[in-house]
Design a protein around this motif. Structure first.
Motif, PDB file in Angstrom:
ATOM      1  N   CYS A 406     -29.317   5.549  21.490  1.00 26.54           N
ATOM      2  CA  CYS A 406     -30.260   5.045  22.483  1.00 26.54           C
ATOM      3  C   CYS A 406     -31.372   4.640  21.962  1.00 26.54           C
ATOM      4  O   CYS A 406     -32.249   3.800  22.245  1.00 26.54           O
ATOM      5  CB  CYS A 406     -29.954   6.087  23.758  1.00 26.54           C
ATOM      6  SG  CYS A 406     -28.359   5.905  24.479  1.00 26.54           S
ATOM      7  N   LYS A 407     -32.141   5.690  21.273  1.00 25.85           N
ATOM      8  CA  LYS A 407     -33.537   5.464  20.922  1.00 25.85           C
ATOM      9  C   LYS A 407     -33.673   4.161  19.871  1.00 25.85           C
ATOM     10  O   LYS A 407     -34.488   3.481  20.176  1.00 25.85           O
ATOM     11  CB  LYS A 407     -33.906   6.726  19.955  1.00 25.85           C
ATOM     12  CG  LYS A 407     -35.205   6.588  19.324  1.00 25.85           C
ATOM     13  CD  LYS A 407     -36.349   6.901  20.477  1.00 25.85           C
ATOM     14  CE  LYS A 407     -37.782   6.894  19.735  1.00 25.85           C
ATOM     15  NZ  LYS A 407     -38.648   5.728  19.992  1.00 25.85           N
ATOM     16  N   ALA A 408     -32.590   4.074  18.920  1.00 23.68           N
ATOM     17  CA  ALA A 408     -32.751   2.815  18.290  1.00 23.68           C
ATOM     18  C   ALA A 408     -32.301   1.471  19.125  1.00 23.68           C
ATOM     19  O   ALA A 408     -33.018   0.381  18.612  1.00 23.68           O
ATOM     20  CB  ALA A 408     -31.507   2.788  17.238  1.00 23.68           C
ATOM     21  N   LYS A 409     -31.563   1.775  20.161  1.00 23.17           N
ATOM     22  CA  LYS A 409     -31.301   0.377  20.952  1.00 23.17           C
ATOM     23  C   LYS A 409     -32.327   0.053  21.720  1.00 23.17           C
ATOM     24  O   LYS A 409     -32.910  -0.952  21.740  1.00 23.17           O
ATOM     25  CB  LYS A 409     -30.116   0.796  21.781  1.00 23.17           C
ATOM     26  CG  LYS A 409     -28.911   0.261  21.441  1.00 23.17           C
ATOM     27  CD  LYS A 409     -27.804   0.386  22.250  1.00 23.17           C
ATOM     28  CE  LYS A 409     -27.125   1.863  22.740  1.00 23.17           C
ATOM     29  NZ  LYS A 409     -25.983   2.181  23.270  1.00 23.17           N
ATOM     30  N   TYR A 410     -33.049   1.230  22.599  1.00 19.95           N
ATOM     31  CA  TYR A 410     -33.981   0.597  23.607  1.00 19.95           C
ATOM     32  C   TYR A 410     -35.325   1.153  23.332  1.00 19.95           C
ATOM     33  O   TYR A 410     -36.131   0.907  24.041  1.00 19.95           O
ATOM     34  CB  TYR A 410     -33.552   1.703  24.852  1.00 19.95           C
ATOM     35  CG  TYR A 410     -32.042   1.266  25.299  1.00 19.95           C
ATOM     36  CD1 TYR A 410     -31.936  -0.082  25.361  1.00 19.95           C
ATOM     37  CD2 TYR A 410     -30.990   2.234  25.622  1.00 19.95           C
ATOM     38  CE1 TYR A 410     -30.527  -0.606  25.867  1.00 19.95           C
ATOM     39  CE2 TYR A 410     -29.847   1.823  25.924  1.00 19.95           C
ATOM     40  CZ  TYR A 410     -29.369   0.507  26.090  1.00 19.95           C
ATOM     41  OH  TYR A 410     -28.154   0.402  26.545  1.00 19.95           O
ATOM     42  N   GLY A 411     -35.711   1.817  22.270  1.00 16.34           N
ATOM     43  CA  GLY A 411     -37.000   2.008  21.823  1.00 16.34           C
ATOM     44  C   GLY A 411     -37.872   2.592  22.842  1.00 16.34           C
ATOM     45  O   GLY A 411     -37.611   3.885  23.160  1.00 16.34           O
ATOM     46  N   THR A 416     -39.599   6.392  27.796  1.00  9.20           N
ATOM     47  CA  THR A 416     -39.862   6.555  29.229  1.00  9.20           C
ATOM     48  C   THR A 416     -38.804   7.152  29.986  1.00  9.20           C
ATOM     49  O   THR A 416     -39.111   8.031  30.680  1.00  9.20           O
ATOM     50  CB  THR A 416     -40.298   5.038  29.816  1.00  9.20           C
ATOM     51  OG1 THR A 416     -40.982   4.198  28.964  1.00  9.20           O
ATOM     52  CG2 THR A 416     -40.668   5.047  31.186  1.00  9.20           C
ATOM     53  N   TYR A 417     -37.384   6.869  29.557  1.00  2.00           N
ATOM     54  CA  TYR A 417     -36.439   7.421  30.396  1.00  2.00           C
ATOM     55  C   TYR A 417     -36.579   9.073  29.870  1.00  2.00           C
ATOM     56  O   TYR A 417     -36.452   9.872  31.005  1.00  2.00           O
ATOM     57  CB  TYR A 417     -35.085   6.756  30.061  1.00  2.00           C
ATOM     58  CG  TYR A 417     -33.886   7.755  30.287  1.00  2.00           C
ATOM     59  CD1 TYR A 417     -33.840   7.828  31.897  1.00  2.00           C
ATOM     60  CD2 TYR A 417     -32.744   8.061  29.833  1.00  2.00           C
ATOM     61  CE1 TYR A 417     -32.672   8.435  32.367  1.00  2.00           C
ATOM     62  CE2 TYR A 417     -31.798   8.501  30.204  1.00  2.00           C
ATOM     63  CZ  TYR A 417     -31.865   8.640  31.517  1.00  2.00           C
ATOM     64  OH  TYR A 417     -30.361   9.281  32.072  1.00  2.00           O
ATOM     65  N   CYS A 418     -36.524   9.299  28.750  1.00  2.13           N
ATOM     66  CA  CYS A 418     -36.943  11.101  28.430  1.00  2.13           C
ATOM     67  C   CYS A 418     -37.898  11.408  29.078  1.00  2.13           C
ATOM     68  O   CYS A 418     -37.736  12.625  29.491  1.00  2.13           O
ATOM     69  CB  CYS A 418     -36.864  10.851  26.810  1.00  2.13           C
ATOM     70  SG  CYS A 418     -35.446  10.523  26.254  1.00  2.13           S
ATOM     71  N   ARG A 419     -39.106  10.877  29.549  1.00  4.91           N
ATOM     72  CA  ARG A 419     -40.067  11.535  29.930  1.00  4.91           C
ATOM     73  C   ARG A 419     -39.734  11.590  31.514  1.00  4.91           C
ATOM     74  O   ARG A 419     -39.961  12.636  32.069  1.00  4.91           O
ATOM     75  CB  ARG A 419     -41.526  10.538  29.945  1.00  4.91           C
ATOM     76  CG  ARG A 419     -42.058  11.022  28.738  1.00  4.91           C
ATOM     77  CD  ARG A 419     -43.711  10.393  28.640  1.00  4.91           C
ATOM     78  NE  ARG A 419     -43.858   9.016  29.207  1.00  4.91           N
ATOM     79  CZ  ARG A 419     -43.721   8.178  27.938  1.00  4.91           C
ATOM     80  NH1 ARG A 419     -43.244   8.297  26.694  1.00  4.91           N
ATOM     81  NH2 ARG A 419     -43.641   6.804  28.504  1.00  4.91           N
ATOM     82  N   ARG A 420     -39.114  10.609  32.344  1.00  7.41           N
ATOM     83  CA  ARG A 420     -38.824  10.632  33.383  1.00  7.41           C
ATOM     84  C   ARG A 420     -37.728  11.621  33.560  1.00  7.41           C
ATOM     85  O   ARG A 420     -37.555  12.442  34.857  1.00  7.41           O
ATOM     86  CB  ARG A 420     -38.306   9.193  33.944  1.00  7.41           C
ATOM     87  CG  ARG A 420     -39.401   8.093  33.958  1.00  7.41           C
ATOM     88  CD  ARG A 420     -40.194   8.429  35.461  1.00  7.41           C
ATOM     89  NE  ARG A 420     -39.448   8.388  36.670  1.00  7.41           N
ATOM     90  CZ  ARG A 420     -39.135   7.417  37.296  1.00  7.41           C
ATOM     91  NH1 ARG A 420     -39.368   6.227  37.101  1.00  7.41           N
ATOM     92  NH2 ARG A 420     -38.320   7.637  38.334  1.00  7.41           N
ATOM     93  N   VAL A 421     -36.633  11.709  32.891  1.00 13.29           N
ATOM     94  CA  VAL A 421     -35.607  12.764  33.063  1.00 13.29           C
ATOM     95  C   VAL A 421     -35.701  13.837  31.869  1.00 13.29           C
ATOM     96  O   VAL A 421     -34.819  13.322  30.683  1.00 13.29           O
ATOM     97  CB  VAL A 421     -34.277  11.906  32.980  1.00 13.29           C
ATOM     98  CG1 VAL A 421     -33.157  13.069  33.472  1.00 13.29           C
ATOM     99  CG2 VAL A 421     -34.548  11.035  34.143  1.00 13.29           C
TER     100      VAL A 421
END
Ligand code: NDP
Length: 430
Positions: A406-411, A416-421
């Protein structure tokens, strides 16, 4: 946008994981050790579950003796079972669905009739029970059946590896074409091997092994009936919980088309062995343990365990359905009100609802169910908890793999998602 996506794909096509550090499951070392170690583990665990001590710490580990390994009935039953499910695959029931777009832009078609196969299997088993077929004999046959499944896994993986050299390069999995034969054999070279319309990976994912697992469970229940006159409450719970899990997977068979296994992983020893040997023979350990180690379970304890399984199932099903619905149709009323973040690929990520609680709510639900399957076996032995321990490790590892992809796909959007969740699987813990 299109250009960016094509650029990303081109980059990915050219990127072969040539260094061991980039490879998964420990690279070459893992690819050599796992195919030796895991089959031995299957035989060891079955042996332990059927022994009076049921101790996983016994040293040296007690493997079945050579005369326990072979019974000519076992390969006949196994191949007959796989053949039956191959026939059921072509049943003209259910709809036909398309998978995600492949690198050459095409989409493969898949029959969604796994649940029908389960129903036909159930009817056949009822007929066999009506005819008083000795299903309890599966208990004695477990080791030879597992040996046959292991042998079939090796032979089938060799076939898959060899045939993968006959297909065009765009049909290969991105991570499975490293040029290292041991690693490629293990991880799988070809993405979607097919014989005509028969998709070998899709067939193995949810059918012979998964349905075989609940048939083995039923065999253990019948063995208990043979030995003690009736099945115990613990055995009934284990059978019902696991049947619910398998029926759910087949009822929602279409969802498998977007999983990592189908979309990303090649079809090699890892998946073949997992589907045909590991799942049916280690996921049924609680049932085979209960045959030799009967447990008494009060109604109150049983009610608590049923509630735990129910909560786990609810989280698992709701979160999986929410994501599947969102991916299929983000404007659907059940998901359109959820908060999302945009990504450079055009896809959005959910940050509220189940996927705002932890980054893998579906794994959380799955693990709660896994615990509920072990609890009916009491606390006297570790063996029945093998599944929940192994599954925790598997899902933590799987989560890390998915996170990398997902990191490779969405950078940046993924950051941001990881910070929010911030929590991955267990709220406020991990
Ligand atoms: P998941 O269903 O968890 O899918 C992960 C994918 O979902 C990601 O790659 C991403 O793909 C998408 N995604 C992640 N976060 C978000 C978000 N916030 N919003 C929208 N999409 C998101 O994958 P699995 O295949 O690992 O698991 C499926 C089920 O199977 C789980 O319930 C798991 O527990 C179960 N399972 C059971 C096993 C067993 O042996 N019993 C083994 C393995 C799994 P994209 O963005 O490309 O759509």
């Amino acid at each position: 946008m299109k250009g960016t996506k094509m650029g990303r794909n081109k980059q990915a096509v050219n990127h072969r994981p040539t260094h061991d550090t980039e490879r998964e499951f420990g690279g070459t070392l893992g690819a050599v050790c796992i195919p030796v170690f895991l089959p031995l583990t299957v035989l060891f665990l079955i042996g332990v579950s059927q022994s009076p001590e049921a101790s996983v710490f016994q040293w040296p580990p007690k493997l079945p003796s050579t005369d326990q390994l072979w019974d000519p009935l076992a390969p006949m039953l196994l191949l007959g079972w796989i053949g039956l499910h191959a026939l059921l695959y072509f049943m003209p029931f259910g709809k036909v669905s398309e998978g995600l777009a492949l690198r050459d832009g095409t989409r493969l078609k898949y029959p969604i009739n796994g649940f029908h196969s389960l129903c036909v299997s159930a009817v056949l088993l009822m007929v066999l029970l009506g005819l008083r077929a000795p299903l309890g004999f599966l208990f004695e046959l477990l080791v030879p059946l597992a040996v046959s499944a292991i042998a079939v896994s090796f032979l089938f993986s060799i076939y898959l590896y060899v045939r993968s050299f006959l297909v065009p390069s765009h049909a290969l999995a991105l991570g499975g074409d490293t040029g290292n034969p041991l690693y490629d054999f293990f991880i799988g070279r070809e993405l979607n091997p097919r014989i005509g319309n028969f998709d070998l990976k899709y067939f193995c994912e949810l059918r012979p092994g998964l349905i075989g697992w609940v048939v083995i469970n039923l065999g253990m229940l019948m063995k208990e009936v043979e030995l003690r006159g009736s099945p115990s409450l613990s055995m009934i719970l284990v059978n019902c919980f696991q049947l619910l899990y398998v029926a759910d997977a087949l009822w929602n068979e279409e969802a498998v088309l977007t999983t990592m296994d189908i979309v990303h992983d090649g079809f090699g020893f890892m998946l073949v062995f997992g589907d045909l040997a590991w799942v049916p023979f280690t996921y049924s350990l609680q049932a085979s343990f209960l045959v030799v180690h009967p447990q008494t379970l009060s109604l109150l304890k049983a009610a608590v365990i049923v509630a735990l399984n129910g909560v786990g199932y609810y989280i698992f099903r709701k979160s999986n359905s929410q994501k599947n619905q969102f991916r299929r149709d983000p404007t659907h009323p059940s998901v359109s009100g959820l908060e999302t973040i945009a990504t450079a690929t055009g896809k959005r990520l959910l940050v509220s609802g189940w996927w705002g609680l932890v980054r893998h709510p579906n794994y959380l639900g799955d693990l709660l169910m896994a615990l509920a399957w072990s609890l009916p076996c009491g606390f006297s032995h570790l063996l029945p908890y093998f599944y929940v321990i192994y599954f925790t490790i598997l899902l933590i590892h799987r989560e890390a793999r998915d996170e990398r992809q997902c990191k490779a796909k969405y950078g940046l959007a993924w950051d941001t998602y990881c910070r929010r969740v911030p929590y991955r699987i267990f709220p406020y813990i991990y």
